[in-house]
Design a protein around this motif. Sequence first.
Motif, mmCIF file in Angstrom:
data_model
loop_
_atom_site.group_PDB
_atom_site.id
_atom_site.type_symbol
_atom_site.label_atom_id
_atom_site.label_comp_id
_atom_site.label_asym_id
_atom_site.label_seq_id
_atom_site.Cartn_x
_atom_site.Cartn_y
_atom_site.Cartn_z
ATOM 1 N N TRP A 25 0.798 -1.231 0.000
ATOM 2 C CA TRP A 25 0.000 0.000 0.000
ATOM 3 C C TRP A 25 0.829 1.279 0.000
ATOM 4 O O TRP A 25 0.410 2.289 -0.517
ATOM 5 C CB TRP A 25 -0.915 -0.002 1.230
ATOM 6 N N TYR A 72 -12.043 1.173 2.734
ATOM 7 C CA TYR A 72 -11.630 2.031 1.605
ATOM 8 C C TYR A 72 -10.537 1.393 0.751
ATOM 9 O O TYR A 72 -9.704 2.082 0.169
ATOM 10 C CB TYR A 72 -11.148 3.392 2.125
ATOM 11 N N TRP A 73 -10.569 0.067 0.615
ATOM 12 C CA TRP A 73 -9.472 -0.591 -0.112
ATOM 13 C C TRP A 73 -9.411 -0.159 -1.578
ATOM 14 O O TRP A 73 -8.326 -0.008 -2.145
ATOM 15 C CB TRP A 73 -9.588 -2.112 -0.003
ATOM 16 N N GLU A 108 -7.818 3.228 -2.044
ATOM 17 C CA GLU A 108 -6.364 3.125 -1.982
ATOM 18 C C GLU A 108 -5.783 2.642 -3.308
ATOM 19 O O GLU A 108 -4.760 3.147 -3.777
ATOM 20 C CB GLU A 108 -5.963 2.191 -0.833
ATOM 21 N N ARG A 133 -3.121 5.123 -5.539
ATOM 22 C CA ARG A 133 -1.728 4.705 -5.456
ATOM 23 C C ARG A 133 -1.221 4.120 -6.763
ATOM 24 O O ARG A 133 -0.033 3.814 -6.894
ATOM 25 C CB ARG A 133 -1.551 3.673 -4.334
ATOM 26 N N HIS A 170 -6.119 6.981 3.828
ATOM 27 C CA HIS A 170 -6.368 6.022 2.753
ATOM 28 C C HIS A 170 -6.117 6.617 1.366
ATOM 29 O O HIS A 170 -6.244 5.908 0.374
ATOM 30 C CB HIS A 170 -7.804 5.518 2.827
ATOM 31 N N GLY A 198 -3.763 8.046 -1.428
ATOM 32 C CA GLY A 198 -2.361 7.968 -1.798
ATOM 33 C C GLY A 198 -1.855 9.197 -2.517
ATOM 34 O O GLY A 198 -2.575 10.193 -2.664
#
Length: 479
Positions: free
Chosen positions: A24, A241-242, A245, A249, A305, A307
């Motif tokens: 991450w 909040y995957w 992310e 990112r 969260h 990036g």
Amino acid sequence: MSNRRTFLKQSGLAGASLVSASVWGGACAGTGKAADDHLAHIRAQAEKPHTQHFNMSGYAAPPIETVRIGFIGVGNRGSAAVERMSYIQGVAINAICDVRPEKAEAAKERIKRPGHEAALYTETDEAWKMVCNRDDIDLVYIATHWKLHAPMALYAMEQGKHVALEIPAATTVEDCWKLVETSEKTKRHCVILENCCYDFFELLTLNMVRQGFFGELIHGEGAYIHDILDSLVDPEKRYDYWRLEENTRRNGNLYPTHGLGPICQAMDINRGDRLVYMTSMASNDFMLGPLAEEAAAKNPDLRKHIGPTFRGNMNTSTIRTEKGRTIMLQHDVSSPRPYSRIHLLSGTKATAQKYPLPGRIATGHEGWIDETGFAQLEAQYTPPIVRKIGELAKKVGGHGGMDFLMDWRLIDCLRNGLPVDMDVYDAATWSVIAPLSEWSVANRSAPIDLPDFTNGAWKTNQPVDITLEKGGTTDVTLI
């Protein structure tokens, strides 16, 4: 309640060798040395030499009379899969695992047919590993967030389990290679759950390709154009909040397999042709950044969260195959556009296209075949799997029935000892587009070679068998 980071730590994944360096934080950062190192790693892994241990294309594992399944991740797609699988005879649902106990309980409640004894695994150290370690599991069905797909699949195969994993199968080139090598060494199937390969129009056109209706295929187009922008900052939609992310990112074609999978099957990719190189171009981000800032102003916890880089609204990637065919893929989950996977096949004799309009076919520049003519083509070319179980699949549901067709076909292959429709080479080839597109976007859309995960076996591998001349024996019970 444990969050994702606690789950990673408990399960032994954080810092373990199973997880690639590109996680991450820093390695995916948008600028600086970390970003340069990340891109260099992508290029190095794409050029990695490979010696095939065993050819999994066309491999028929020993038949399993009753396929005993353990589900990992049942927050969304996984819970729906539990219900679908419960209708299929010759299936035993023995384990359900999720970091959230309430999700595991809810998934168990969706089991429709009696006879399943599903043990629940929640919030314990290495809970998902306990599922993989059970002796009474044949198939591990993985529907967690993207970063966990490959590590869990690798561990499950090492424990002697076949795996079915949601898309994408992996988010790094390195993990694509690991999936291939582990599947070959263990002789365990690694099946990517690409449901769009079982949509009715995609199956119709695939059969028409096989029957020569399109002549020689020249070009294909696919996409994932789906406005999910608001859900990226909604805590009820995307666990922890995957997906926000992922989208802040990485900048590339992050979700390529819905559009690519059916095209690859039509073009016999990895089975007579292969993807050779690609380029990728991204627009600026016009929408996600402002939305994320607005949401973070109301919820400061959200900021951790977000990036350092934002995926552009529209990504367009182009691919060339060994036989000189071309493929165009698009990805846009931010813009207010109607849903579309495009699904276009263009050949020397005919063209097909679906989305955003219904499926249609043409044999010349004069226009699309009318409804009567299309109905005649459907009557002639509907493939055996749809004739056998299509109407039943529509009743069970799952994106119009294609999810159930996918699950039924997987179980039927395992029960009859047949090669799977989508093997580990497909999982790696379709998924690797995302990290390679990141590299190309960051290098002014420069071309980058795609790995040949088959190590040359694509030249003799046989096309996917959609005839149902073998198998097709698995029954379904609706209650």
